[in-house]
Structure formats: structure tokens, C-alpha cells
Scaffold this motif. Structure first.
Motif, PDB file in Angstrom:
ATOM      1  N   ARG A   4       0.650  -1.059   0.275  1.00 41.04           N
ATOM      2  CA  ARG A   4       0.030   0.106   0.172  1.00 41.04           C
ATOM      3  C   ARG A   4       0.480   1.395  -0.466  1.00 41.04           C
ATOM      4  N   TRP A   5       1.607   0.740   1.129  1.00 43.12           N
ATOM      5  CA  TRP A   5       3.144   2.469   0.823  1.00 43.12           C
ATOM      6  C   TRP A   5       3.339   3.013  -0.478  1.00 43.12           C
ATOM      7  N   ALA A   6       3.430   2.151  -2.166  1.00 40.64           N
ATOM      8  CA  ALA A   6       3.469   2.261  -3.333  1.00 40.64           C
ATOM      9  C   ALA A   6       3.100   3.553  -4.418  1.00 40.64           C
ATOM     10  N   PHE A   7       1.787   3.587  -4.153  1.00 42.94           N
ATOM     11  CA  PHE A   7       0.776   4.650  -3.922  1.00 42.94           C
ATOM     12  C   PHE A   7       0.354   5.707  -2.955  1.00 42.94           C
ATOM     13  N   ASN A   8       0.239   6.892  -3.275  1.00 46.97           N
ATOM     14  CA  ASN A   8      -0.571   7.861  -2.780  1.00 46.97           C
ATOM     15  C   ASN A   8      -2.334   7.758  -2.360  1.00 46.97           C
ATOM     16  N   ARG A   9      -2.730   7.084  -1.516  1.00 48.05           N
ATOM     17  CA  ARG A   9      -4.172   6.888  -1.771  1.00 48.05           C
ATOM     18  C   ARG A   9      -5.372   8.286  -1.491  1.00 48.05           C
ATOM     19  N   LEU A  10      -5.896   8.909  -2.394  1.00 50.80           N
ATOM     20  CA  LEU A  10      -7.045   9.874  -1.963  1.00 50.80           C
ATOM     21  C   LEU A  10      -7.443  10.083  -0.152  1.00 50.80           C
ATOM     22  N   SER A  11      -6.855  11.335   0.957  1.00 49.04           N
ATOM     23  CA  SER A  11      -6.717  11.005   1.454  1.00 49.04           C
ATOM     24  C   SER A  11      -6.418  12.425   2.748  1.00 49.04           C
ATOM     25  N   THR A  12      -7.899  12.602   3.197  1.00 46.59           N
ATOM     26  CA  THR A  12      -6.982  14.055   3.338  1.00 46.59           C
ATOM     27  C   THR A  12      -6.247  14.343   4.487  1.00 46.59           C
ATOM     28  N   ASP A  13      -6.713  13.620   5.707  1.00 43.56           N
ATOM     29  CA  ASP A  13      -5.473  12.826   6.632  1.00 43.56           C
ATOM     30  C   ASP A  13      -3.959  13.211   5.965  1.00 43.56           C
TER      31      ASP A  13
END
Length: 392
Positions: free
Chosen positions: A195-204
């Protein structure tokens, strides 16, 4: 001139006291300034690979029989003038000789990266719903290829350690951070262990990344965000809601939107500029709509004031020329488009040469329609969105 400059997200707010034209009292004596050019999605569909092969036969340039230079040459005068030029590399790349794939699981020629660098791009966002189309191996290959040609990148990572790094560039003596986040593909989600390989959309997560960037000395933070609904020229309700939240809760100075594949408004919200979608920089969808060929280059002028940064927004309309599909043995009508080409629309209108009246009418439609979509949330008026002319 010279280089001296469906799901969702938006922008924020360290910039205090932004107006379209700062008064002399606001301007900081000896204050710094820089320009940013940002454009829409780079989507290399199979027809564009075929065009690059055709052009390589004519030019004798490129690599492994592909030359994307003629396709992209039309925007070089604008892109190369900026102090910082940002592209959105939507897809992973393969090896120079292929095989290549189009929609829905893209794998495109790495030769496009050389052309993006040659056109004048400095760095690219890489977080999109296609980032993980071919897994971590392709993510790593893409970032390796970008490093090789000298393109910066943000939004995806080869290692857990790289995922924690922040892309900060020195632009005319100003430390500028570039962040990139996206919704994730439902077709090819990243496995939990990667999961670290990709920046998911998250306000936090965006807030945390901005905080890390500021901690590393970033004076300006720019966010590229892959969001919204495809083929809609107005931002969705969730986009608008998230834009409102981030402009109030973060200190991000500028948001550049992608994914819709059509132009959406540029708006100043809570004192900061949001380009909801700049359309496609270059693409050739299997069913072109006319709107998917139109795009905008956002041009943003940052000027240091006593209270922070004043940002002036301008734009330049682009269009991808598409040649007609002909039956075998038939010739195109006289004056018709012969090749896929990325066109600077205003430049073509100002210097028509021997272009047919039909092509000029198409360019004028792109100019008028793009202006209408960009202005559709009130940017002309007091916010001061204007068209950009190179050299001014």
C-alpha cells in the motif's frame, strides 16, 4: 522566457491576502517570484504509439522506432517558458520495444518520458487509477525511467522508504514541494503489503504530507489530485465539498486536478486557486468526443508579498488534432488533418497560414468552449483568470 518558472480532492491555504494584482504596499521589497505551468493527463493510447512510429520513420530520431517529439512540439514554447513545469503521467511505462497496451490496463512506451523532458517538463505526478495497472514491477520501471531522463516524480514509490520522501525543488530560490494523490482503481488495487507504493486520496494523509513538506523547508506546496467523474465538465458535489474542506484545513497553495479527461473550471476558493481538471494534455480515446481532445495549460505566477504569496492564474488552450479514419485506398479531403498533433490553439489562430477555414473553426470552438468551462465558477470577475501569452 527561459527557465530562471469517482472520488476526489483540492486545495488549501497558507497563502494569506491573495488578490489578482497585489498593491505596491503588499509587494515584499526584493520579493521572489516564479511561474508554474501545469497541464492535463498524458495518456498514450495505441493510436499515438502508431503516430510516433510514423514520425520516427520521417525524422530518423527517437528510440526503438518511436519519436513522440512531433506530437508534443506544439506546446514546447509555453511549457519551456515556465520556471517549474508539472505534467501528469497517468500510466506506467513498459520497455522501449514493447509490448504496449491501451485501455483498460495501460503499458506505454518509455520514450514519451524523453519527449516530456525535451518539451520542458521538470516533474510529474504519478498517482492515478492506472498507477498499479501492471503491479509494483511496472511502478518501479516507470520511476527508474523518469530518473534516467531527469524527470522528477511524486505520487508513487519503489520502496517504503521512498514513499516517505517529499519532492521538493528549488525554483528561483523558493523551495516548492509537489504532492500527488489519487483514488485507487477497483480493477487493479494495490495489495495490502504494498500500500505504500501508491498515494491514496485521503485528507488526513495529505495534511500529514504537507506537514512533512513544511518541516523540510517547503515554502510553497502544490497538490496534484486525481479525482472526480470522467467526461463531466463540472466538478462533482464530492469534489466541491472536499475542495472546501482542504482550502480551510490545509496550507496547500495550489491544487491541480486530473482524471475527468475534459476541462473543468479554475476557481479561487477561500483565497487559493483550484484547477478542478485541466483535461487531457495528450490522448486519443477510442471514441473521441471533441471535448476529450481539448485541454488547458494552467499558468500560475507566484509573487512574494509581505503576507505570503500572491498567485495570479492564467491559461492556454490546447487541442489534439485527430486525422480522419479512412477506408483503404481513400484519400483525406484537401486541408484535412494528416497527423495526430498537440496544438497550441491561440498560436494557430494568430498564425493561420494556409490552414483551412474548417480547421480554424475547430480551433475557435476549442478556444471558446474551453474559456466557457474554465470560467464556469466565476474565475473571470474579481478573481482575474486570463489567457496566457508566451513572453508576457
Amino acid at each position: 522566457m527561459g527557465r530562471s518558472l469517482a472520488v476526489l480532492v483540492a486545495l488549501g491555504g497558507l497563502v494569506a491576502g491573495c488578490t489578482s494584482e497585489p498593491t505596491e504596499a503588499q509587494v515584499k521589497p526584493g520579493g521572489r517570484s516564479f511561474t508554474v505551468a501545469a497541464a492535463g493527463d498524458v495518456l498514450i493510447h495505441p493510436e499515438l504509439v502508431e503516430q510516433a512510429a510514423k514520425d520516427a520513420e520521417k525524422t530518423g530520431e527517437g528510440q526503438a522506432g518511436l519519436d513522440f517529439g512531433p506530437l508534443m512540439a506544439g506546446v514546447k514554447p509555453v511549457i519551456s517558458e515556465a520556471d517549474l513545469a508539472i505534467c501528469h503521467m497517468e500510466t506506467p511505462v513498459g520497455t522501449p520495444k514493447g509490448p504496449f497496451e491501451g485501455y483498460p490496463e495501460f503499458l506505454v512506451p518509455p520514450q514519451i518520458l524523453t519527449t516530456l523532458k525535451d518539451v520542458g517538463y521538470d516533474t510529474c505526478s504519478t498517482a492515478s487509477n492506472h498507477t498499479y495497472d501492471h503491479g509494483l514491477k511496472a511502478v518501479r520501471r516507470t520511476l527508474d525511467a523518469m530518473d534516467e531522463v531527469g524527470l522528477g516524480h511524486t505520487g508513487s514509490a519503489r520502496t517504503r522508504e521512498e514513499a516517505e520522501q517529499i519532492n521538493i525543488r528549488d525554483v528561483n530560490g523558493v523551495k516548492v514541494a509537489h504532492l500527488s494523490y489519487s483514488w485507487e482503481s477497483f480493477l487493479n488495487p494495490t495489495p495490502e503489503k504494498e500500500r505504500w507504493a501508491f498515494n491514496r486520496l485521503s485528507t488526513d494523509d495529505i495534511k500529514k504530507a504537507e506537514s512533512r513538506a513544511r518541516g523540510k523547508g517547503a515554502e510553497v506546496v502544490i497538490l496534484s489530485v486525481h479525482w472526480g467523474l470522467e467526461h463531466y465538465n463540472e466538478p462533482s458535489v464530492p469534489q466541491l465539498a472536499l475542495a472546501e474542506r482542504l482550502t480551510k484545513e490545509t496550507g496547500i497553495d495550489l491544487v491541480i486536478g486530473h482524471h475527468a479527461h475534459v476541462v473543468q473550471p479554475i476557481q479561487k476558493l477561500n483565497g487559493r486557486w483550484i484547477a478542478y481538471s485541466l483535461g487531457n494534455q495528450v490522448a486519443r480515446h477510442s471514441s473521441p468526443t471533441g471535448l476529450t481532445e481539448e485541454g488547458a495549460i494552467g499558468w500560475f505566477e507566484f509573487r512574494e508579498t509581505a503576507d505570503g504569496w500572491d498567485v495570479r492564474a492564467r491559461y492556454r488552450t490546447t487541442l489534439v488534432d485527430i486525422p480522419p479514419e479512412l477506408e483503404p485506398g481513400k484519400k483525406a479531403p484537401e486541408g484535412a488533418v494528416e497527423d495526430h498533433r498537440l496544438v497550441d490553439v491561440q498560436q494557430a489562430l494568430d498564425n493561420p497560414g494556409d490552414l483551412s477555414k474548417e480547421r480554424l473553426a475547430r480551433y475557435q470552438l476549442a478556444a471558446d468552449r474551453t474559456r466557457g468551462f474554465l470560467y464556469n465558477r466565476g474565475a473571470p470577475g474579481g478573481d482575474g483568470l486570463e489567457e496566457f501569452s508566451p513572453g508576457t
